[in-house]
Design a protein around this motif. Structure first.
Motif, mmCIF file in Angstrom:
data_model
loop_
_atom_site.group_PDB
_atom_site.id
_atom_site.type_symbol
_atom_site.label_atom_id
_atom_site.label_comp_id
_atom_site.label_asym_id
_atom_site.label_seq_id
_atom_site.Cartn_x
_atom_site.Cartn_y
_atom_site.Cartn_z
ATOM 1 N N GLU A 312 41.029 51.643 47.532
ATOM 2 C CA GLU A 312 40.754 50.337 48.152
ATOM 3 C C GLU A 312 39.731 49.553 47.340
ATOM 4 O O GLU A 312 39.836 48.348 47.180
ATOM 5 C CB GLU A 312 40.241 50.533 49.587
ATOM 6 N N TRP A 313 38.739 50.274 46.808
ATOM 7 C CA TRP A 313 37.677 49.604 46.036
ATOM 8 C C TRP A 313 38.264 48.955 44.781
ATOM 9 O O TRP A 313 37.968 47.804 44.470
ATOM 10 C CB TRP A 313 36.572 50.591 45.660
ATOM 11 N N TYR A 314 39.133 49.668 44.077
ATOM 12 C CA TYR A 314 39.719 49.097 42.848
ATOM 13 C C TYR A 314 40.693 47.962 43.162
ATOM 14 O O TYR A 314 40.781 46.993 42.409
ATOM 15 C CB TYR A 314 40.384 50.190 41.986
ATOM 16 N N VAL A 315 41.378 48.063 44.305
ATOM 17 C CA VAL A 315 42.273 46.971 44.689
ATOM 18 C C VAL A 315 41.440 45.716 44.972
ATOM 19 O O VAL A 315 41.756 44.618 44.506
ATOM 20 C CB VAL A 315 43.113 47.373 45.933
ATOM 21 N N LYS A 316 40.325 45.900 45.660
ATOM 22 C CA LYS A 316 39.475 44.756 46.039
ATOM 23 C C LYS A 316 38.702 44.175 44.861
ATOM 24 O O LYS A 316 38.360 43.002 44.853
ATOM 25 C CB LYS A 316 38.451 45.240 47.081
ATOM 26 N N ASN A 317 38.375 44.997 43.873
ATOM 27 C CA ASN A 317 37.487 44.559 42.784
ATOM 28 C C ASN A 317 38.215 44.355 41.461
ATOM 29 O O ASN A 317 37.668 44.607 40.393
ATOM 30 C CB ASN A 317 36.343 45.564 42.618
ATOM 31 N N GLU A 318 39.437 43.833 41.576
ATOM 32 C CA GLU A 318 40.278 43.647 40.391
ATOM 33 C C GLU A 318 39.596 42.776 39.334
ATOM 34 O O GLU A 318 39.656 43.063 38.133
ATOM 35 C CB GLU A 318 41.603 43.032 40.818
ATOM 36 N N ASP A 319 38.905 41.728 39.776
ATOM 37 C CA ASP A 319 38.230 40.812 38.828
ATOM 38 C C ASP A 319 37.308 41.584 37.904
ATOM 39 O O ASP A 319 37.249 41.340 36.706
ATOM 40 C CB ASP A 319 37.338 39.830 39.590
ATOM 41 N N CYS A 320 36.577 42.528 38.512
ATOM 42 C CA CYS A 320 35.557 43.277 37.792
ATOM 43 C C CYS A 320 36.198 44.149 36.708
ATOM 44 O O CYS A 320 35.843 44.068 35.535
ATOM 45 C CB CYS A 320 34.773 44.095 38.812
ATOM 46 N N TRP A 321 37.190 44.991 37.060
ATOM 47 C CA TRP A 321 37.725 45.905 36.042
ATOM 48 C C TRP A 321 38.678 45.237 35.067
ATOM 49 O O TRP A 321 38.826 45.662 33.941
ATOM 50 C CB TRP A 321 38.315 47.175 36.656
ATOM 51 N N LYS A 322 39.309 44.143 35.481
ATOM 52 C CA LYS A 322 40.194 43.416 34.539
ATOM 53 C C LYS A 322 39.362 42.873 33.389
ATOM 54 O O LYS A 322 39.781 42.889 32.244
ATOM 55 C CB LYS A 322 40.923 42.281 35.262
ATOM 56 N N ARG A 323 38.163 42.379 33.706
ATOM 57 C CA ARG A 323 37.266 41.868 32.663
ATOM 58 C C ARG A 323 36.854 42.986 31.711
ATOM 59 O O ARG A 323 36.749 42.803 30.517
ATOM 60 C CB ARG A 323 35.998 41.285 33.313
ATOM 61 N N ILE A 324 36.638 44.177 32.270
ATOM 62 C CA ILE A 324 36.172 45.310 31.459
ATOM 63 C C ILE A 324 37.249 45.773 30.479
ATOM 64 O O ILE A 324 36.964 46.126 29.345
ATOM 65 C CB ILE A 324 35.765 46.490 32.384
#
Ligand code: NAD
Ligand code: DAU
Length: 342
Positions: A312-324
């Motif tokens: 759920e955390w990765y689904v919600k925080n897509e902006d964060c890891w896509k940038r990484i």
């Protein structure tokens, strides 16, 4: 208590900073982190928002643990305890190139130990890993007395650091403690390790590079359970001791892969078998009975609950890891997988 947490912008370190900040309102936390590719200040956004300009409860310092002058200047201000998370932490990167692993994991630890000795820091906790014990066969568990037998440059560097920590206890009577934990998963993990890599790749409909036969076994622990164990060791552990910490949750990489595909409703066809990792440890499994018995540590998460929260955390925080997942990250993977895709 004034506590120096190193590597606090990384995965486990940031979860531990949050635990200390929320649990001990009278503590003053210094977070020393070099902000390598793996460090991310967004991991601590909630805390920075709470403290604003005040440095009373939390202060971030960007710097290298191997910078003796910097570490000395920080400890001069009076520090009661050090918890050392700072490290190069990824096995594949250590196979690609190992020097930085010696610089940070070995020399960095030695610099911290020397400064701690000089400034009479009352407690030093080294965050180590079960990988120092090498690989298990199909049965048995790592205990604190299992002989050290590291197989990768990463685990060799962590083992070397552990030996320095032990030596400072034996030689100088420094109040050092070592924790050795199994594989962590949960929010804020850099998407290069198995679980966050496969979740983020699957979300983007990219391939999941499963090494070898996919039957290597790891013992998975939810990151906040690991942090709670470190809290116990920091406050109640016996100096000179090692404490193993595990999830009591052995899974093959294949099982992990199918769990992720199912949670996200993605097809099996995303799995891509690639050449095995050189020197790939077959199985890790931890006997945590010492910390359970002596420090009354217990886990709060089972695998299903931990994975649900993680996905759920990765689904919600897509902006964060896509940038990484750009830049240096892409270059490493092009080099790493270049000759390994079978
Ligand atoms: P991570 O790679 O997510 O974070 C490491 C942090 O250390 C980053 O913020 C990075 O910027 C910082 N750092 C690196 N070099 C530095 C230096 N020279 N000076 C200061 N800061 C530096 O790692 P993680 O997964 O959070 O692991 C933290 C610690 O726990 C490591 O020591 C690792 O060996 C250990 N550990 C990890 C696991 C796991 O499953 N991830 C399991 C057991 C033990
Ligand atoms: O056991 C504790 C250790 O766990 C920590 O000390 C390390 O810092 C941490 O990185 C982790 O090491 P592993 O090598 O076990 O973790 P990783 O996520 O890299 O790999 C887990 C398993 O998944 C391992 O058997 C290799 C496999 N794998 C990994 C990746 C990244 C794949 O099959 N494909 C992949 O792309």
């Amino acid at each position: 208590m004034r506590i120096l947490i190193t590597g606090g912008a990384g995965f486990i370190g940031s979860n531990f900073v949050r635990l200390m900040f929320n649990t001990y309102k009278d503590y003053s936390i210094i977070n020393l982190d070099a902000l390598t590719y793996a460090g991310n200040l967004e991991n601590l956004k909630d805390i920075v928002e709470q403290v604003g300009d005040s440095k009373d409860r939390y202060e971030f310092i960007r710097g290298d643990i191997a910078d003796a002058e910097l570490v000395d200047s920080l400890l001069k201000t009076g520090v009661d305890a050090i918890v050392n998370f700072a490290a190069e932490s990824h096995v594949d990167r250590s196979i690609d190139s190992s020097k930085i692993f010696v610089d940070t994991n070995v020399l960095g630890t030695q610099v911290l130990l020397d400064a701690a000795l000089k400034h009479k820091v009352s407690r030093y906790v080294q965050i180590s890993t079960d990988e120092v014990y090498g690989s298990l066969g199909p049965t048995g568990l790592f205990s604190e007395t299992t002989p050290l037998a590291p197989n990768s440059p990463y685990s060799a560097s962590k083992t070397s650091a552990d030996l320095f920590v032990r030596a400072y206890y034996e030689t100088y009577g420094m109040q050092t403690l070592i924790t050795r934990c199994s594989n962590n998963y949960g929010p804020y993990q850099f998407p290069e390790k198995l679980i966050p890599l496969f979740i983020t790749n699957a979300l983007a409909d990219q391939q999941l590079p499963l090494y070898g036969d996919g039957l290597n076994v790891r013992d998975w622990i939810f990151v906040t359970d690991h942090c709670a164990a470190i809290d116990k060791v920091l406050h109640h552990g016996k100096a000179g001791q090692v404490y193993n910490i595990g999830g009591n949750c052995e899974k093959t990489n294949k099982e992990i892969t199918y769990t992720i595909l199912e949670a996200l409703g993605k097809p099996e066809s995303l799995i891509k078998r690639v050449k095995d990792r050189p020197g790939h440890d077959r199985r890790y499994a931890i006997d945590s009975s010492k910390i359970e018995r002596e420090l009354q540590w217990t886990r709060q998460y089972d695998f299903a609950a931990g994975m649900k929260e993680t996905v759920e955390w990765y689904v919600k925080n897509e902006d964060c890891w896509k940038r990484i997942k750009t830049g240096e990250y892409v270059q490493f993977y092009q080099r790493w997988y270049g000759d390994r895709v079978g």
